[in-house]
Scaffold this active site. Structure first.
Site, short mmCIF file in Angstrom:
data_model
loop_
_atom_site.label_atom_id
_atom_site.label_comp_id
_atom_site.label_asym_id
_atom_site.label_seq_id
_atom_site.Cartn_x
_atom_site.Cartn_y
_atom_site.Cartn_z
N GLY A 267 0.81 -1.20 0.00
CA GLY A 267 0.00 0.00 0.00
C GLY A 267 0.85 1.26 0.00
O GLY A 267 2.05 1.23 0.30
N GLY A 269 2.25 4.85 1.26
CA GLY A 269 2.49 5.48 2.55
C GLY A 269 3.83 5.13 3.15
O GLY A 269 4.54 4.23 2.70
N GLU A 292 -0.62 -1.58 -6.91
CA GLU A 292 -1.24 -0.41 -7.52
C GLU A 292 -0.28 0.77 -7.62
O GLU A 292 -0.47 1.66 -8.44
CB GLU A 292 -2.50 0.00 -6.75
CG GLU A 292 -2.26 0.35 -5.29
CD GLU A 292 -3.54 0.61 -4.54
OE1 GLU A 292 -4.62 0.34 -5.09
OE2 GLU A 292 -3.47 1.09 -3.39
N ASN A 382 -8.08 9.26 4.47
CA ASN A 382 -7.83 9.29 3.03
C ASN A 382 -8.86 8.50 2.24
O ASN A 382 -9.41 8.96 1.27
CB ASN A 382 -6.43 8.75 2.72
CG ASN A 382 -5.32 9.58 3.34
OD1 ASN A 382 -5.45 10.79 3.46
ND2 ASN A 382 -4.26 8.93 3.74
N GLY A 386 -7.10 0.90 -2.64
CA GLY A 386 -7.13 -0.43 -3.24
C GLY A 386 -6.90 -1.55 -2.25
O GLY A 386 -6.86 -2.72 -2.63
#
Length: 508
Positions: A267, A269, A292, A382, A386
């Site tokens: 992810g 971040g 992603e 946020n 995904g």
């Protein structure tokens, strides 16, 4: 503009006549429209036309609904939120100004799974896009639009919009042509399997096909994307990475994984990026990624010779790493591929490839339910992005988080999360800097003990042990003390801390 550059960037002659100013292009945006804008986690975001829309709105007020791939960079979300021109926004954002407007109820926010947004448009389950504004590296002789650092929902915006505005960004190298794989998944009743058996497989074409007559305007820009603001790895993220490396080593020893693991997803971040970067210290080789977003860690692993190939829908990098990658793109071109987010996040492909997914939790409860979106259960951070697409369909689902936040005033492991994005059924592994809890095959009461014993320390560990002991006396498959289940959040709201100061004083 230099004629030679224009001819190289727009190789379909009839489209060169459509080059115009951002202000002229903004005239196509009318009050009440739904506008699709390219951009995914800051990458490949449109830049000049949205700001021209904001400027025009000062004298010609309007309200528009905005749908993107994910978050926009270059202060676009912030400018539109400050101008009050957004009535609705989907499906993901990271901008503080927009977030505040959402939480005040001024902007209606549709927090979608990222694999679903485009398909809802294509199937006409939601209002269609009136105008699409897309960023491109170039337009080929065949009229194919070559995206920049993200694909996102661009091919669906192009397909469903009445008009398309192209922002042609000269900052990106022409060598990006060939780095994209544009494939539109078919759907019921004529759906066919997606022909991707490994991350490097190609299923589509190098660009987005748009009928030339649909292109209303082309605007020339020369500006890179907003760089990622991820913090560098720290002691806690190094510990999290260390726990994961030991877990992977054991999985290899048990014959469940090989040294190449499975294709990885991470992810967006700071924590997920730092943990991925930490894998450089592990005994792995020939890694692949199907995700992603490619972040700094992806290219660090490629540079280290540990990752052979990475596929995603966007490249989101720090300023320095962006200069390295796009300044020498030929070095990486054979190692990466950018796809539409409907394909990068597609459940069919995720299941087939058997991904190991690593995503960040805002907080987790004692049974493994994950809140990744809502502070105090009510205020949007946020969005789910995904993570749900990958989590529900992965081979192994991992969530990472630091055990505490705000200098220990907040515990990331709580009795009950006030908002659930990922249920316990989809969470296999939980890792904090304290340790790793393998939740596979465990019943709820066993999960609670594994999480408390391995992922929490100090006073919060004692508090959770006491809570579970009291909850177990009440019985049930998933025991809770309902009147106390959210008491930690209530205490945080009232005092600014989850710590039970009264009990701590009594103990002292």
């Amino acid at each position: 503009m230099n004629t030679d550059v224009l001819q190289k960037r727009i190789r379909l002659p009839e489209l060169r006549e459509k080059v115009t100013s951002p202000e002229a292009a903004a005239e196509y945006i009318k009050d009440g429209m739904k506008v699709g804008m390219s951009g995914f986690t800051l990458a490949g975001s449109v830049k000049s036309v949205p700001h021209a829309i904001v400027k025009r709105a000062a004298t010609h007020p309007l309200k528009i609904s905005v749908v993107t791939g994910a978050s926009l960079g270059n202060d676009v979300d912030s400018a539109m939120a400050n101008a009050g021109i957004m009535s609705k926004r989907a499906p993901f954002q990271t901008d503080r100004t927009l977030r505040n407007a959402i939480n005040r109820g001024e902007v209606m926010y549709v927090d979608n799974h990222l694999s679903e947004t485009g398909e809802q448009l294509r199937k006409q389950q939601v209002k269609k896009v009136d105008v699409a504004i897309l960023e491109a590296v170039s337009i080929t002789e065949n009229g194919e639009i070559i995206p920049t650092a993200s694909v996102g929902n661009n091919e669906i915006f192009a397909e469903t919009a009445d008009k398309v505005i192209i922002e042609l960004n000269l900052s990106y190298p022409l060598e990006m042509e060939g780095a994209h794989d544009i494939y539109c998944a078919t759907h019921f009743p004529t759906a066919v399997p997606i022909n991707i058996m490994k991350p490097s497989d190609r299923a589509g074409s190098i660009g987005i096909r748009i009928p030339p007559e649909k292109i209303a305007a082309i605007v020339i820009t020369d500006e890179m994307d907003t760089p990622s603001q991820n913090l560098p790895p720290d002691a806690e993220t190094a510990q999290i990475a260390g726990h994961l490396i030991e877990f992977f080593k054991n999985e290899i020893k048990q014959g469940r994984l090989t040294e190449s693991l499975r294709p990885l997803q991470a992810g967006i971040g700071t924590i997920a990026n730092a943990v991925m970067s930490g894998l450089k210290t592990g005994p792995f080789k020939h890694l692949t990624m199907y995700s992603e977003v490619m972040q700094d860690s992806t290219f660090e692993l490629i540079d280290a010779g540990m990752m052979d190939f990475a596929a995603a829908t966007a490249i989101t990098l720090s300023d320095q790493k962006s200069r390295e990658v796009f300044g020498n793109f030929a070095k990486y071109k054979d190692h990466i591929l950018l796809r539409p987010q409907r394909i990068s996040n597609h459940p069919e492909v995720v299941q087939r490839l058997g991904l190991i997914t690593i995503n960040t939790a805002l907080e987790v409860d004692i049974y493994g339910h994950v809140n990744s979106t809502h502070v105090m259960g009510t205020h949007m951070m946020n969005g789910i992005g995904g993570s749900g697409d990958f989590t529900h369909n992965a081979h192994t689902t991992i969530f990472v988080t630091k055990s505490v936040a705000k200098d220990g005033l907040i515990s990331s492991i709580v009795p009950m999360v006030p908002h659930v994005d990922h249920t316990e059924h989809d969470v296999d592994i939980l890792v904090t800097e304290v340790g790793l809890a393998d939740l596979r095959g465990l019943a709820p009461r066993e999960r609670a003990q594994a999480i408390i014993n391995n992922c929490v320390q100090g006073e919060y560990k004692t508090m959770l042990q006491e809570y579970v002991a009291e909850a177990n006396l009440r019985g049930g498959q998933t025991p809770h003390v309902l009147e106390k289940a959210l008491s930690w959040h209530q205490r945080l709201y009232e005092t600014g801390s989850m710590k039970d100061e009264v009990k701590l004083t009594q103990v002292a």
